[in-house]
Design an enzyme around this catalytic site. Structure first.
Site, PDB file in Angstrom:
ATOM      1  N   ASP A  46       0.839  -1.198   0.000  1.00  0.00           N
ATOM      2  CA  ASP A  46       0.000   0.000   0.000  1.00  0.00           C
ATOM      3  C   ASP A  46       0.881   1.258   0.000  1.00  0.00           C
ATOM      4  O   ASP A  46       0.368   2.379  -0.058  1.00  0.00           O
ATOM      5  CB  ASP A  46      -1.021  -0.007   1.142  1.00  0.00           C
ATOM      6  CG  ASP A  46      -0.396  -0.064   2.513  1.00  0.00           C
ATOM      7  OD1 ASP A  46       0.841  -0.204   2.610  1.00  0.00           O
ATOM      8  OD2 ASP A  46      -1.148   0.028   3.517  1.00  0.00           O
ATOM      9  N   SER A  47       2.221   1.065  -0.012  1.00  0.00           N
ATOM     10  CA  SER A  47       3.140   2.175  -0.290  1.00  0.00           C
ATOM     11  C   SER A  47       2.884   2.727  -1.690  1.00  0.00           C
ATOM     12  O   SER A  47       3.392   3.791  -2.045  1.00  0.00           O
ATOM     13  CB  SER A  47       4.599   1.713  -0.161  1.00  0.00           C
ATOM     14  OG  SER A  47       4.815   0.538  -0.922  1.00  0.00           O
ATOM     15  N   ASP A  85      -0.916  -6.131  -0.097  1.00  0.00           N
ATOM     16  CA  ASP A  85      -1.310  -5.454   1.137  1.00  0.00           C
ATOM     17  C   ASP A  85      -2.820  -5.283   1.194  1.00  0.00           C
ATOM     18  O   ASP A  85      -3.436  -4.862   0.200  1.00  0.00           O
ATOM     19  CB  ASP A  85      -0.672  -4.063   1.197  1.00  0.00           C
ATOM     20  CG  ASP A  85       0.519  -4.013   2.119  1.00  0.00           C
ATOM     21  OD1 ASP A  85       0.620  -4.870   3.027  1.00  0.00           O
ATOM     22  OD2 ASP A  85       1.359  -3.116   1.927  1.00  0.00           O
ATOM     23  N   LYS A 114      -1.201  -9.391   3.096  1.00  0.00           N
ATOM     24  CA  LYS A 114      -0.490  -8.901   4.284  1.00  0.00           C
ATOM     25  C   LYS A 114      -1.372  -7.886   4.988  1.00  0.00           C
ATOM     26  O   LYS A 114      -2.007  -7.056   4.329  1.00  0.00           O
ATOM     27  CB  LYS A 114       0.843  -8.265   3.878  1.00  0.00           C
ATOM     28  CG  LYS A 114       1.578  -7.589   5.034  1.00  0.00           C
ATOM     29  CD  LYS A 114       3.026  -7.300   4.705  1.00  0.00           C
ATOM     30  CE  LYS A 114       3.265  -6.021   3.949  1.00  0.00           C
ATOM     31  NZ  LYS A 114       2.819  -4.796   4.635  1.00  0.00           N
ATOM     32  N   GLU A 116      -1.593  -5.341   8.809  1.00  0.00           N
ATOM     33  CA  GLU A 116      -0.804  -4.750   9.888  1.00  0.00           C
ATOM     34  C   GLU A 116      -1.477  -4.960  11.234  1.00  0.00           C
ATOM     35  O   GLU A 116      -2.710  -4.887  11.327  1.00  0.00           O
ATOM     36  CB  GLU A 116      -0.627  -3.240   9.642  1.00  0.00           C
ATOM     37  CG  GLU A 116       0.110  -2.933   8.343  1.00  0.00           C
ATOM     38  CD  GLU A 116       0.315  -1.439   8.110  1.00  0.00           C
ATOM     39  OE1 GLU A 116      -0.032  -0.618   9.003  1.00  0.00           O
ATOM     40  OE2 GLU A 116       0.822  -1.101   7.025  1.00  0.00           O
ATOM     41  N   GLU A 183       9.077  -3.828  10.810  1.00  0.00           N
ATOM     42  CA  GLU A 183       9.497  -2.549  10.218  1.00  0.00           C
ATOM     43  C   GLU A 183       9.893  -1.537  11.291  1.00  0.00           C
ATOM     44  O   GLU A 183       9.200  -1.395  12.313  1.00  0.00           O
ATOM     45  CB  GLU A 183       8.336  -1.974   9.372  1.00  0.00           C
ATOM     46  CG  GLU A 183       8.669  -0.606   8.784  1.00  0.00           C
ATOM     47  CD  GLU A 183       7.702  -0.142   7.704  1.00  0.00           C
ATOM     48  OE1 GLU A 183       6.763  -0.889   7.362  1.00  0.00           O
ATOM     49  OE2 GLU A 183       7.905   0.984   7.206  1.00  0.00           O
TER      50      GLU A 183
HETATM   51  O1  KIV Z   1       3.542  -1.091   1.572  1.00  0.00           O
HETATM   52  C1  KIV Z   1       4.730  -1.431   1.660  1.00  0.00           C
HETATM   53  O2  KIV Z   1       5.566  -1.150   0.793  1.00  0.00           O
HETATM   54  C2  KIV Z   1       5.120  -2.184   2.839  1.00  0.00           C
HETATM   55  C3  KIV Z   1       6.596  -2.372   3.054  1.00  0.00           C
HETATM   56  C4  KIV Z   1       7.161  -1.120   3.596  1.00  0.00           C
HETATM   57  C5  KIV Z   1       6.879  -3.534   3.928  1.00  0.00           C
HETATM   58  O3  KIV Z   1       4.302  -2.603   3.593  1.00  0.00           O
END
Ligand code: KIV
Length: 273
Positions: A46-47, A85, A114, A116, A183
């Site tokens: 989600d970056s 994500d 993934k 959080e 992280e």
């Molecule tokens: O969204 C992302 O790029 C991440 C990484 C920083 C692990 O979750």
């Protein structure tokens, strides 16, 4: 056949396994190039919000955005495992909605998801696993908690916070996640959490002892607008390469040097008579 979640689960360095190499990608060319480099895992992170869509944080990325970009990554048919994500609010409003959202990411081409958080995510992780969807955890500096944390701050700087992080990592392992991203924690914390677990840890700003490493593609290529974090190693300066190439194109168009005859379709005989 790409690397499965159970195969990744077995990648513990203390058992002599090679460290897991994970990198983000958000589209077909990105996935094609990183897959050609032989990475183990492609994270459609989600970056996306920060490095592609220009937002200040990841809270602005939606399920629709993620599905769109997971499908673009999957179009490259990478050999690497693709993990997607789950964006903010896609797994906070009840198990039913979380499973439906995770299934949309799987149908778009991801092989696992993934999310959080620690003890407050055990129930939703159970629901996802019950729907046969492999889950990767994410602890430490979890970017979706930026407002609650009061900024992007290194986590686990006290013994109490470190004990809590290790406890939460063990809870996630017991809940059935196949790996955990750790992280933004001191290097020694990355070591301790890795030693406490039977499943692999994948670090980003968590020192050298985790079972794998992950970086954001645009950070390592020099394409990010944001100042590089301490843990980023920039392997290329593609931003400069792009600007130089497009500047030369601009100059060639303005001077008439582009296109040349060889870059133009020839006129059929008699066309101009
Ligand atoms: O969204 C992302 O790029 C991440 C990484 C920083 C692990 O979750």
């Amino acid at each position: 056949m790409s690397l499965s979640a159970p195969a990744l689960r077995a990648r513990k360095r203390r058992r002599g396994e090679a460290p897991i190499v994970m990198v983000t990608a958000y589209d077909e060319p990105g996935a094609r190039y990183v897959d050609a480099a032989g990475v183990d895992v492609i994270l459609v992170g989600d970056s996306l919000a920060n490095v592609v869509l220009g937002h200040a944080d990841t809270l602005h990325v939606t399920m629709a955005d993620m599905v769109h970009h997971v499908a673009a990554v999957a179009a490259a048919r990478p050999a690497a495992h693709v993990v997607a994500d789950m964006p903010w609010l896609s797994y906070h409003l009840g198990d039913f909605e979380a499973v439906r959202n995770a299934a949309a990411l799987i149908r778009a081409g991801a092989q696992s998801v993934k999310l959080e958080g620690g003890r407050n995510r055990l129930e939703v992780i159970g629901a996802l696993l019950d729907a046969e969807i492999p889950v990767m955890g994410h602890l430490g500096l979890t970017p979706q908690s930026v407002l609650a944390f009061g900024g992007f701050k290194v986590q686990s700087k006290t013994r109490e916070a470190t004990s809590m992080l290790i406890e939460e990592a063990v809870l996630l392992q017991e809940a059935g996640v196949y790996a955990i991203v750790v992280e933004g924690v001191p290097a020694g914390v990355g070591t301790m959490v890795t030693e406490a677990l039977e499943i692999p840890t994948i670090g980003i700003g968590a020192g050298a002892d985790t079972d794998g490493q992950v970086l954001v593609l645009h950070d390592l290529l020099g394409l990010s607008a944001r100042a590089p974090a301490k843990f980023v190693r920039q392997y290329a300066d593609l931003g400069t390469v792009i600007t130089d190439a497009v500047s030369r194109y601009r100059d060639d168009v303005r001077s008439g040097a582009f296109p040349s005859e060889s870059e133009s379709y020839p006129n059929p005989a008699g066309l101009l008579d």
